[in-house]
Design a protein around this motif. Sequence first.
Motif, PDB file in Angstrom:
ATOM      1  N   LEU A 165     -26.486  51.720 -79.651  1.00 23.23           N
ATOM      2  CA  LEU A 165     -26.493  53.007 -78.942  1.00 23.23           C
ATOM      3  C   LEU A 165     -27.033  54.102 -79.872  1.00 23.23           C
ATOM      4  CD1 LEU A 165     -25.576  54.967 -76.641  1.00 23.23           C
ATOM      5  CD2 LEU A 165     -23.304  54.944 -77.679  1.00 23.23           C
ATOM      6  N   ARG A 166     -26.570  54.123 -81.108  1.00 21.78           N
ATOM      7  CA  ARG A 166     -27.060  55.139 -82.057  1.00 21.78           C
ATOM      8  C   ARG A 166     -28.556  54.966 -82.311  1.00 21.78           C
ATOM      9  NH1 ARG A 166     -22.303  53.907 -84.317  1.00 21.78           N
ATOM     10  NH2 ARG A 166     -23.125  52.691 -86.075  1.00 21.78           N
ATOM     11  N   GLN A 167     -28.995  53.693 -82.388  1.00 28.36           N
ATOM     12  CA  GLN A 167     -30.422  53.439 -82.615  1.00 28.36           C
ATOM     13  C   GLN A 167     -31.266  53.982 -81.458  1.00 28.36           C
ATOM     14  OE1 GLN A 167     -29.387  49.095 -84.143  1.00 28.36           O
ATOM     15  NE2 GLN A 167     -31.571  49.307 -83.826  1.00 28.36           N
ATOM     16  N   VAL A 168     -30.777  53.759 -80.237  1.00 27.12           N
ATOM     17  CA  VAL A 168     -31.528  54.205 -79.051  1.00 27.12           C
ATOM     18  C   VAL A 168     -31.644  55.735 -79.056  1.00 27.12           C
ATOM     19  CG1 VAL A 168     -31.432  54.367 -76.514  1.00 27.12           C
ATOM     20  CG2 VAL A 168     -30.948  52.179 -77.651  1.00 27.12           C
ATOM     21  N   VAL A 169     -30.534  56.401 -79.363  1.00 27.34           N
ATOM     22  CA  VAL A 169     -30.558  57.876 -79.363  1.00 27.34           C
ATOM     23  C   VAL A 169     -31.470  58.382 -80.484  1.00 27.34           C
ATOM     24  CG1 VAL A 169     -29.161  59.963 -79.614  1.00 27.34           C
ATOM     25  CG2 VAL A 169     -28.268  58.030 -78.298  1.00 27.34           C
ATOM     26  N   ALA A 170     -31.371  57.768 -81.656  1.00 26.15           N
ATOM     27  CA  ALA A 170     -32.209  58.208 -82.789  1.00 26.15           C
ATOM     28  C   ALA A 170     -33.691  58.025 -82.456  1.00 26.15           C
ATOM     29  CB  ALA A 170     -31.841  57.416 -84.043  1.00 26.15           C
ATOM     30  N   GLU A 171     -34.030  56.914 -81.826  1.00 26.44           N
ATOM     31  CA  GLU A 171     -35.437  56.661 -81.507  1.00 26.44           C
ATOM     32  C   GLU A 171     -35.946  57.636 -80.442  1.00 26.44           C
ATOM     33  OE1 GLU A 171     -37.921  55.510 -82.618  1.00 26.44           O
ATOM     34  OE2 GLU A 171     -39.238  54.460 -81.230  1.00 26.44           O
ATOM     35  N   SER A 172     -35.070  57.993 -79.511  1.00 26.26           N
ATOM     36  CA  SER A 172     -35.475  58.966 -78.505  1.00 26.26           C
ATOM     37  C   SER A 172     -35.712  60.337 -79.152  1.00 26.26           C
ATOM     38  CB  SER A 172     -34.411  59.050 -77.410  1.00 26.26           C
ATOM     39  OG  SER A 172     -34.663  60.144 -76.590  1.00 26.26           O
ATOM     40  N   LEU A 173     -34.847  60.719 -80.111  1.00 29.61           N
ATOM     41  CA  LEU A 173     -35.036  62.005 -80.794  1.00 29.61           C
ATOM     42  C   LEU A 173     -36.268  61.971 -81.706  1.00 29.61           C
ATOM     43  CD1 LEU A 173     -31.349  62.970 -81.754  1.00 29.61           C
ATOM     44  CD2 LEU A 173     -32.702  63.840 -79.845  1.00 29.61           C
ATOM     45  N   ARG A 174     -36.673  60.769 -82.111  1.00 33.20           N
ATOM     46  CA  ARG A 174     -37.929  60.672 -82.873  1.00 33.20           C
ATOM     47  C   ARG A 174     -39.122  60.942 -81.947  1.00 33.20           C
ATOM     48  NH1 ARG A 174     -42.292  57.717 -83.321  1.00 33.20           N
ATOM     49  NH2 ARG A 174     -41.529  56.164 -81.842  1.00 33.20           N
ATOM     50  N   LEU A 175     -39.156  60.201 -80.854  1.00 32.65           N
ATOM     51  CA  LEU A 175     -40.314  60.278 -79.969  1.00 32.65           C
ATOM     52  C   LEU A 175     -40.386  61.629 -79.245  1.00 32.65           C
ATOM     53  CD1 LEU A 175     -42.574  58.315 -79.220  1.00 32.65           C
ATOM     54  CD2 LEU A 175     -41.104  57.373 -77.433  1.00 32.65           C
ATOM     55  N   HIS A 176     -39.234  62.170 -78.907  1.00 35.32           N
ATOM     56  CA  HIS A 176     -39.175  63.431 -78.144  1.00 35.32           C
ATOM     57  C   HIS A 176     -38.241  64.414 -78.842  1.00 35.32           C
ATOM     58  CE1 HIS A 176     -40.790  60.908 -74.889  1.00 35.32           C
ATOM     59  NE2 HIS A 176     -39.776  60.088 -75.078  1.00 35.32           N
ATOM     60  N   PRO A 177     -38.594  64.904 -80.021  1.00 33.72           N
ATOM     61  CA  PRO A 177     -37.663  65.834 -80.686  1.00 33.72           C
ATOM     62  C   PRO A 177     -37.501  67.108 -79.856  1.00 33.72           C
ATOM     63  CG  PRO A 177     -39.796  65.790 -81.825  1.00 33.72           C
ATOM     64  CD  PRO A 177     -39.850  64.708 -80.783  1.00 33.72           C
ATOM     65  N   PRO A 178     -36.268  67.431 -79.429  1.00 32.34           N
ATOM     66  CA  PRO A 178     -36.082  68.559 -78.508  1.00 32.34           C
ATOM     67  C   PRO A 178     -36.599  69.895 -79.055  1.00 32.34           C
ATOM     68  CG  PRO A 178     -34.143  67.186 -78.500  1.00 32.34           C
ATOM     69  CD  PRO A 178     -35.013  66.667 -79.607  1.00 32.34           C
ATOM     70  N   ILE A 179     -36.538  70.095 -80.376  1.00 30.04           N
ATOM     71  CA  ILE A 179     -37.206  71.271 -80.967  1.00 30.04           C
ATOM     72  C   ILE A 179     -38.431  70.708 -81.685  1.00 30.04           C
ATOM     73  CG2 ILE A 179     -37.001  73.217 -82.596  1.00 30.04           C
ATOM     74  CD1 ILE A 179     -35.163  73.536 -80.248  1.00 30.04           C
ATOM     75  N   PRO A 180     -39.595  70.714 -81.029  1.00 29.94           N
ATOM     76  CA  PRO A 180     -40.742  69.996 -81.605  1.00 29.94           C
ATOM     77  C   PRO A 180     -41.304  70.662 -82.854  1.00 29.94           C
ATOM     78  CG  PRO A 180     -41.371  71.120 -79.562  1.00 29.94           C
ATOM     79  CD  PRO A 180     -39.886  71.277 -79.704  1.00 29.94           C
ATOM     80  N   MET A 181     -41.080  71.962 -82.999  1.00 31.21           N
ATOM     81  CA  MET A 181     -41.592  72.665 -84.183  1.00 31.21           C
ATOM     82  C   MET A 181     -40.768  73.940 -84.367  1.00 31.21           C
ATOM     83  SD  MET A 181     -45.018  73.730 -82.193  1.00 31.21           S
ATOM     84  CE  MET A 181     -45.669  75.064 -83.169  1.00 31.21           C
ATOM     85  N   PHE A 182     -40.655  74.388 -85.603  1.00 28.20           N
ATOM     86  CA  PHE A 182     -39.938  75.649 -85.817  1.00 28.20           C
ATOM     87  C   PHE A 182     -40.549  76.401 -86.993  1.00 28.20           C
ATOM     88  CE2 PHE A 182     -37.410  73.649 -89.146  1.00 28.20           C
ATOM     89  CZ  PHE A 182     -37.259  72.345 -88.706  1.00 28.20           C
ATOM     90  N   PRO A 183     -40.402  77.733 -86.979  1.00 33.41           N
ATOM     91  CA  PRO A 183     -41.157  78.588 -87.891  1.00 33.41           C
ATOM     92  C   PRO A 183     -40.373  79.101 -89.094  1.00 33.41           C
ATOM     93  CG  PRO A 183     -40.272  79.895 -86.130  1.00 33.41           C
ATOM     94  CD  PRO A 183     -39.708  78.521 -85.941  1.00 33.41           C
TER      95      PRO A 183
END
Length: 449
Positions: free
Chosen positions: A308-326
């Motif tokens: 379960l942790r692996q699935v969530v981590a991989e989703s946050l890799r592919l779709h990081p909710p904050i894609p960039m920050f300044p």
Amino acid sequence: MTTTERAPGPALPFGVRRFRDQAAQLMLRMAREYGEVSRFRVGPELMHQVAGPEAIREVLHDSENYRRGRVYGGFELFFGKGLLTTDGEQWRTLRRAGQPLFRADFLHPSTPVITRAVDDLVHRWEGLAARGEPVDIVPEVMRLAFDVVTRVLCDHDLTHRADEVIPAIVHVLSAMFPGSVEQLLPAWLPGRHRRRLRATQAVLDAAVSELLAEHHRGALPADRMVGRLVAATDRDGNGLTRRRILDELKTHLLAGHETTGCGLAWTLYEIAAHPEVGDRLRADVTAVLSGRDARELTTTDLAALPYLRQVVAESLRLHPPIPMFPRQPIRDVRIGGYRIPAHSTVFVSPFTVHHDPRHWADPEAFDPGRFDPDGPGPARYTYFPFGGGQRRCIGAPLAELEIQLAVAMITARFRLRPRPGHPVDPHSLISLRPRSGLMMTIADTVGAR
Ligand code: HEM
């Protein structure tokens, strides 16, 4: 190469609208074309992207030379001076006040609050499944995340305001963007945009004023967010003004629900698109529960669910909710041999790095195996969905707990499938939101309770 050299980049500026709609994708292309440090303009604003792990570490761990800067300044339109937008002593006071609510000793006992909120969603979806109705999961999980953040941090139910607050925050995200109409308007100007701005500010202020009023009525426990902010003092012993308390509450409402909602939505989408992942998760959760109801899931159970942790981590890799920050350098700095002028904007982008084939083989593929606990794990700053350094996301432990619990409970109960033909296009409007929602069909694995 001299260290005074400008970083490479396109000759023409990006239009504000294009940048607003596709910022993450543009940053990825910039890194591919121009390398680890690139320079570009958005309208008149000079910006850079720093895309190499070592250079990212340099930026995020250097609080002497960098401040939050102009882009975060746009957040102040709605969120005033809270944890996201301040620096120095002001920031330290707020961080100290909120931090205990994100520690394991507070969050672990809060698990039943989260599972109850997820259970409300499960009930709603039972009805949809029974009627065979498809559902756009994005507003559903946004509502859940809003519910969780207010209940866990403040011990108060604000769901009666969710229908106004959640759309207000979507408006905020576009209005905060660098160069957006609202930011450019002089304060005295009447008109449609100004009216909308005021209406949005009023919705958010009303929601957090309710929290403060509830606190003053004695209805909220003193050790939650409102009580902590009311009791907080800076180094000189001064308390926070009402305005600062409201700003900080708004900050947590936004930062706590939009990001977590996006993270959960994309995770459910990937599970739906990879049925074998869902089947494996369902089997794991069923085994761990061994006959107990999913509402009784605990953090001990989660510890026994590595996949379960692996699935969530991989989703946050592919779709990081904050894609960039300044960040904004307050003096000229040098990165990777290039000069970055003071007061320009420097973006670091988890999205760019998470999609870089030099760090991730076949980066567009969803593969939870990358996070196998027996593997080497990602190298530093090749994976950083929650940022890093002293400004690392304060809410990461809550977000991870919430997403894992929600994924476990939802997957144990339902088989989701993406609705064929529905477009899936991420819109990087500060957060990585699916622009057209995520339509799913839901099949109940158990039948109505
Ligand atoms: C999957 C969910 C989340 C993701 C991906 C995420 C991501 C991030 C990132 C990348 C930063 C660093 C920004 C920077 O350095 O400029 C950040 C900061 C922050 N996050 Fe989160 N976040 C999530 C959930 C949450 C939650 C649940 C809360 C609160 C309830 C929260 C509150 C904050 C706050 C207040 C900051 C500013 C911290 C500071 O500057 O000290 N976030 N988040």
